[in-house]
Design a protein around this motif. Structure first.
Motif, PDB file in Angstrom:
ATOM      1  N   VAL A  49      27.930 -17.504  -6.482  1.00  0.00           N
ATOM      2  CA  VAL A  49      28.410 -16.681  -5.533  1.00  0.00           C
ATOM      3  C   VAL A  49      27.911 -17.342  -4.252  1.00  0.00           C
ATOM      4  O   VAL A  49      27.396 -18.450  -4.265  1.00  0.00           O
ATOM      5  N   GLY A  50      28.616 -16.905  -3.227  1.00  0.00           N
ATOM      6  CA  GLY A  50      28.349 -17.159  -1.856  1.00  0.00           C
ATOM      7  C   GLY A  50      27.040 -16.500  -1.168  1.00  0.00           C
ATOM      8  O   GLY A  50      26.846 -15.443  -1.471  1.00  0.00           O
ATOM      9  N   TYR A  51      26.467 -17.094  -0.162  1.00  0.00           N
ATOM     10  CA  TYR A  51      25.459 -16.477   0.550  1.00  0.00           C
ATOM     11  C   TYR A  51      25.565 -16.814   2.108  1.00  0.00           C
ATOM     12  O   TYR A  51      26.021 -18.181   2.244  1.00  0.00           O
ATOM     13  N   PRO A  52      25.065 -16.215   2.888  1.00  0.00           N
ATOM     14  CA  PRO A  52      25.230 -16.640   4.419  1.00  0.00           C
ATOM     15  C   PRO A  52      24.637 -17.986   4.611  1.00  0.00           C
ATOM     16  O   PRO A  52      23.204 -17.956   3.911  1.00  0.00           O
ATOM     17  N   HIS A  53      24.969 -18.918   5.176  1.00  0.00           N
ATOM     18  CA  HIS A  53      24.400 -20.117   5.557  1.00  0.00           C
ATOM     19  C   HIS A  53      24.624 -20.644   6.943  1.00  0.00           C
ATOM     20  O   HIS A  53      25.583 -20.532   7.668  1.00  0.00           O
ATOM     21  N   ASP A  54      23.317 -21.020   7.579  1.00  0.00           N
ATOM     22  CA  ASP A  54      23.257 -21.195   8.900  1.00  0.00           C
ATOM     23  C   ASP A  54      24.253 -22.147   9.513  1.00  0.00           C
ATOM     24  O   ASP A  54      25.049 -22.044  10.658  1.00  0.00           O
ATOM     25  N   ILE A  55      24.429 -23.313   8.841  1.00  0.00           N
ATOM     26  CA  ILE A  55      25.240 -24.377   9.105  1.00  0.00           C
ATOM     27  C   ILE A  55      26.636 -24.239   8.376  1.00  0.00           C
ATOM     28  O   ILE A  55      27.536 -24.483   9.083  1.00  0.00           O
ATOM     29  N   LYS A  56      26.883 -23.879   7.246  1.00  0.00           N
ATOM     30  CA  LYS A  56      28.112 -23.978   6.556  1.00  0.00           C
ATOM     31  C   LYS A  56      28.858 -22.893   6.563  1.00  0.00           C
ATOM     32  O   LYS A  56      30.107 -22.752   6.313  1.00  0.00           O
ATOM     33  N   GLY A  57      28.383 -21.868   6.927  1.00  0.00           N
ATOM     34  CA  GLY A  57      28.877 -20.639   6.817  1.00  0.00           C
ATOM     35  C   GLY A  57      28.586 -19.814   5.715  1.00  0.00           C
ATOM     36  O   GLY A  57      28.137 -18.605   5.768  1.00  0.00           O
ATOM     37  N   GLN A  58      29.097 -20.273   4.529  1.00  0.00           N
ATOM     38  CA  GLN A  58      28.441 -19.908   3.368  1.00  0.00           C
ATOM     39  C   GLN A  58      27.928 -20.916   2.502  1.00  0.00           C
ATOM     40  O   GLN A  58      28.633 -22.208   2.650  1.00  0.00           O
ATOM     41  N   GLY A  59      26.819 -20.913   1.759  1.00  0.00           N
ATOM     42  CA  GLY A  59      26.375 -21.748   1.003  1.00  0.00           C
ATOM     43  C   GLY A  59      26.533 -21.321  -0.552  1.00  0.00           C
ATOM     44  O   GLY A  59      27.216 -20.157  -0.889  1.00  0.00           O
ATOM     45  N   ILE A  60      26.425 -22.097  -1.703  1.00  0.00           N
ATOM     46  CA  ILE A  60      26.749 -21.898  -2.934  1.00  0.00           C
ATOM     47  C   ILE A  60      25.487 -21.536  -3.419  1.00  0.00           C
ATOM     48  O   ILE A  60      24.536 -22.480  -3.629  1.00  0.00           O
ATOM     49  N   TYR A  61      25.352 -20.494  -4.110  1.00  0.00           N
ATOM     50  CA  TYR A  61      24.093 -20.114  -5.011  1.00  0.00           C
ATOM     51  C   TYR A  61      24.525 -19.937  -6.580  1.00  0.00           C
ATOM     52  O   TYR A  61      25.391 -19.149  -6.969  1.00  0.00           O
ATOM     53  N   ALA A  62      23.917 -20.594  -7.405  1.00  0.00           N
ATOM     54  CA  ALA A  62      24.376 -20.786  -8.857  1.00  0.00           C
ATOM     55  C   ALA A  62      23.232 -20.229  -9.795  1.00  0.00           C
ATOM     56  O   ALA A  62      22.162 -20.497  -9.608  1.00  0.00           O
ATOM     57  N   LYS A 119      24.020  -9.816  -3.870  1.00  0.00           N
ATOM     58  CA  LYS A 119      22.999  -9.012  -3.317  1.00  0.00           C
ATOM     59  C   LYS A 119      21.919  -9.769  -3.336  1.00  0.00           C
ATOM     60  O   LYS A 119      20.997 -10.184  -2.159  1.00  0.00           O
ATOM     61  N   VAL A 120      21.439 -10.178  -4.569  1.00  0.00           N
ATOM     62  CA  VAL A 120      20.416 -11.093  -4.622  1.00  0.00           C
ATOM     63  C   VAL A 120      20.288 -12.419  -3.971  1.00  0.00           C
ATOM     64  O   VAL A 120      19.330 -12.822  -3.145  1.00  0.00           O
ATOM     65  N   ALA A 121      21.193 -12.973  -4.010  1.00  0.00           N
ATOM     66  CA  ALA A 121      21.549 -14.242  -3.560  1.00  0.00           C
ATOM     67  C   ALA A 121      21.560 -14.046  -1.853  1.00  0.00           C
ATOM     68  O   ALA A 121      21.043 -15.072  -1.123  1.00  0.00           O
ATOM     69  N   GLU A 122      21.775 -13.058  -1.264  1.00  0.00           N
ATOM     70  CA  GLU A 122      21.757 -12.616   0.175  1.00  0.00           C
ATOM     71  C   GLU A 122      20.333 -12.278   0.468  1.00  0.00           C
ATOM     72  O   GLU A 122      20.031 -12.060   1.628  1.00  0.00           O
ATOM     73  N   GLY A 123      19.410 -12.149  -0.398  1.00  0.00           N
ATOM     74  CA  GLY A 123      18.245 -11.811  -0.275  1.00  0.00           C
ATOM     75  C   GLY A 123      18.050 -10.254  -0.211  1.00  0.00           C
ATOM     76  O   GLY A 123      17.067  -9.487   0.249  1.00  0.00           O
ATOM     77  N   ASP A 124      19.014  -9.342  -0.585  1.00  0.00           N
ATOM     78  CA  ASP A 124      18.868  -7.923  -0.503  1.00  0.00           C
ATOM     79  C   ASP A 124      18.718  -7.179  -1.673  1.00  0.00           C
ATOM     80  O   ASP A 124      19.813  -7.145  -2.279  1.00  0.00           O
ATOM     81  N   THR A 125      17.563  -7.014  -2.301  1.00  0.00           N
ATOM     82  CA  THR A 125      17.354  -6.489  -3.578  1.00  0.00           C
ATOM     83  C   THR A 125      17.001  -4.961  -3.524  1.00  0.00           C
ATOM     84  O   THR A 125      16.708  -4.513  -4.568  1.00  0.00           O
ATOM     85  N   SER A 126      17.034  -4.446  -2.328  1.00  0.00           N
ATOM     86  CA  SER A 126      16.664  -3.210  -2.140  1.00  0.00           C
ATOM     87  C   SER A 126      17.507  -1.903  -2.749  1.00  0.00           C
ATOM     88  O   SER A 126      17.296  -0.927  -3.150  1.00  0.00           O
ATOM     89  N   ASN A 127      18.862  -2.269  -2.852  1.00  0.00           N
ATOM     90  CA  ASN A 127      19.855  -1.502  -2.946  1.00  0.00           C
ATOM     91  C   ASN A 127      21.039  -2.180  -3.858  1.00  0.00           C
ATOM     92  O   ASN A 127      21.766  -2.709  -3.191  1.00  0.00           O
ATOM     93  N   LEU A 128      20.726  -2.357  -5.306  1.00  0.00           N
ATOM     94  CA  LEU A 128      21.666  -3.133  -6.100  1.00  0.00           C
ATOM     95  C   LEU A 128      22.679  -2.268  -6.695  1.00  0.00           C
ATOM     96  O   LEU A 128      23.746  -2.631  -7.388  1.00  0.00           O
TER      97      LEU A 128
END
Length: 633
Positions: free
Chosen positions: A534-547, A603-612
């Motif tokens: 999945v993708g996640y927000p990345h400061d430099i690339k826009g999106q990073g790759i989370y595997a 959601k997990v890759a984005e660091g948001d695990t409060s509401n899945l």
């Protein structure tokens, strides 16, 4: 008879004819069926509304074409052969005559319980012959079947019953699936307590015979209702555009969508694709391992094979029970010629080890099929070598609930095959790639969003009770296009490769990278069983790759394997696709149809695990906690 393509030149000619003269082409295919009244016009269509009609004014009944027309020539041939969950339990077989008899009796039972043309009947049943029989019984009297996979929660079942305002539910008492003993009727009872006021009757098939609570006045036993009925039930005359069934598919947001398919076009297209995509020959034994709760089971367990007069194997169990050799044992036992399954199953059996395939004689298999998602290269090669022995072509079929039948596929023994590519459009299918503005991308060696620019006979007609949702979802994104929701690549030779849902495309530093492509590369690592990206927000690339990666054994040094995985991806795709984060996980959150629930992983890759969100429909909800605990952000 429906056209049977046998050579590459015939395929090219058929496809070109279907584009130049679609009405003439499909009129020829439809002419091989029994019609009560011939159509006045083959096609009228408008993708703006949308309003699509095939074989306008034609009258028919699909069960006369599945059953009655075969009785004189193949009445004693096996139509359905049922393989039970327990390998030691007896196989049940139905000839075309016997199936016709059972369908007529079940149809009369439905009528006796107040079901008529246009009424909706919901099914929540295991993979037993009575499910196929009762589905055909609905079609025989003009009732609309809505099959819900018997693994969904009571809430999900209730949502579907209410949306279609079903008048009847047909279920079993219990379902034995692998080692599990599932209280199916109890789940139906729970669902009906959630405001399913339209349901008048519940018919219960005694599958296991275990103790059961029955609601007086509402619940009736299948054997009491069906067994004494007459075997004579004239088929209801249906218009080509009358509803045949509703099948719910999960929406990316909101409630599930009730995809509607109609009688005439669906009949013509499923038979055509069955005969050609699998190169079916008279006498072949065909086994599709899907559940009838999904479109694959509708089109290629029931309707396609029976329309073609084939023998269709129906399987109650799971691929790994009682051991990971079950599929191969069944293939040998029933002398299966055409085998059609999902990449999820192939990967699971590959991970179990080659030793499970070696004792079995699979010489009868002449065509292998894959369905449900793009098959990764490693699984494709294993399937080719260990199951097909490099002599059975693999058809990597791409299609959707909404398409009714296979749209893009190699034709076995006719077109070439290339791992990870669905390859070529079926005759009648006109795919195009478009950019974000809807401009068609011409030429080869390009990628874009996959649309279809002309209707085929089994295209969905609406979403039940909400035509605007159908328009918005499929026809509003790009003018005069059916938008599949998938991104695709067209290679230098014109083959199509599906690279994932458009929302599963990651934009890394301006480069669009399909998650399926990265997963395919990761899975090339010898210690990787399966992965999800999945993708996640990345400061430099826009999106990073989370595997998220499942390995075949416990990992000693995580740093070592993550470096190796990155090296593999760099080698296969390039450094731009190298995962930024690799999390080793025990499993992936999957729906009961085997699809990975990517919104949880995002959601997990984005660091948001409060509401899945709702995880109740997952096959393995417990894995979510493991993934959250091990998250690397």
């Amino acid at each position: 008879m429906t056209l049977q393509i046998k050579t590459l030149d015939e395929y090219k000619a058929a496809w070109q004819r279907s584009v130049d003269d679609p009405e003439g082409f499909w009129a020829e295919q439809a002419a091989s069926f029994q019609w009560r009244k011939k159509w006045k016009k083959v096609l009228e269509w408008d993708f703006e509304q949308p309003d699509i009609q095939w074989f306008i004014g034609g009258k028919l009944n699909i069960t006369e074409n599945c059953l009655d027309r075969h009785l004189a020539t193949r009445g004693d041939q096996t139509a359905i052969r049922w393989e039970p969950n327990d390998p030691d339990a007896p196989v049940r077989s139905f000839t075309y005559k016997e199936l016709h008899t059972e369908v007529c009796k079940a149809a009369n039972a439905l009528k006796a319980n107040g079901i008529g043309k246009g009424d909706r009947v919901c099914f929540y049943m295991p993979m037993v012959p009575e499910l196929a029989i009762a589905v055909l019984a609905c079609a025989r009297i003009g009732a609309v079947h809505s099959v819900v996979f018997a693994g969904f929660s009571a809430t999900s079942l209730a949502d579907r019953i209410k949306d279609a305002t079903c008048k009847m539910v047909i279920c079993s008492d219990y379902n034995d699936r692998g080692p599990k003993h599932i209280p199916v009727k109890q789940i139906v009872d729970e669902a009906l307590e959630m405001g399913c006021d339209s349901v008048e009757t519940v018919i219960v098939h005694r599958n296991t015979g275990d103790a059961l609570a029955m609601v007086e006045g509402r619940d009736k036993w299948w054997h009491d209702e069906v067994n004494h009925q007459s075997a004579d039930c004239p088929a209801e005359e249906m218009d080509a555009e009358d509803m045949l069934f509703i099948l719910y598919t999960s929406g990316s947001t909101g409630k599930p969508k009730g995809v509607v398919h109609t009688c005439g076009g669906y009949m013509v297209y499923t038979c055509f694709t069955f005969r050609n995509a699998f190169q079916y020959s008279d006498g072949d034994v065909f086994w599709c391992t899907a559940d009838i709760g999904w479109i694959t089971g509708h089109s290629y367990i029931i309707y396609g094979p029976l329309l073609a007069g084939a023998t269709s194997v129906m399987f109650e169990g799971v691929p790994t029970y009682p051991a990971p050799d079950r599929f191969w044992q069944v293939c040998e036992k029933h002398k299966v010629n055409i085998f059609y399954t999902a990449p999820t199953a192939i990967r699971a059996l590959m991970a179990a080890g080659d030793q499970w395939t070696e004792p079995y004689d699979l010489k009868d298999i002449k065509v292998l099929g894959s369905v449900g998602e793009p098959i990764n290269a490693e699984a494709w090669h294993w399937y080719d070598e260990k199951i097909g022995k490099k002599r059975a072509p693999i058809v990597d079929t791409w299609w959707q609930t909404e398409t009714g039948g296979i749209l893009i596929t190699p034709l076995p023994g006719i077109t070439d095959q290339k791992p990870t590519f669905a390859s070529y459009p079926m005759p009648g299918v006109q795919p195009v790639l478009v950019d974000q503005f809807g401009t068609e991308i011409v030429g080869n060696d390009v990628e874009g969003m996959l649309c279809i620019k002309f209707p085929w006979p089994s295209i969905l007609r609406t979403t039940y009770g909400d035509h605007e949702r159908c328009r918005q979802t499929y026809f509003s994104t790009f003018k005069n296009r059916y938008f599949t929701g998938d991104g695709a690549r067209r290679d230098e030779d014109g083959r199509y490769r599906i690279i994932g849902r458009v929302d599963d495309v990651i934009n890394v530093s301006g480069h669009r990278i399909g998650t399926a492509e990265v997963e395919n590369a990761i899975n090339e690592h010898p210690d990787v069983v399966e992965s999800a990206v999945v993708g996640y927000p990345h400061d430099i690339k826009g999106q990073g790759i989370y595997a998220y990666v499942i390995t075949s054994h416990a990992v000693g040094n995580v740093d070592t394997i993550t470096k190796e995985i990155r090296d593999v991806v760099t080698r296969i795709i390039g450094p731009i696709a190298k995962p930024d984060i690799i999390q080793i996980v025990p499993g992936l959150p999957k729906t009961r149809s085997g699809k990975i629930m990517r919104r949880i992983l995002r959601k997990v890759a984005e660091g948001d695990t409060s509401n899945l969100g709702d995880t109740s429909t997952l096959l393995n909800p417990e894995v979510v906690e493991d993934i959250k605990t091990g998250a690397l952000r």
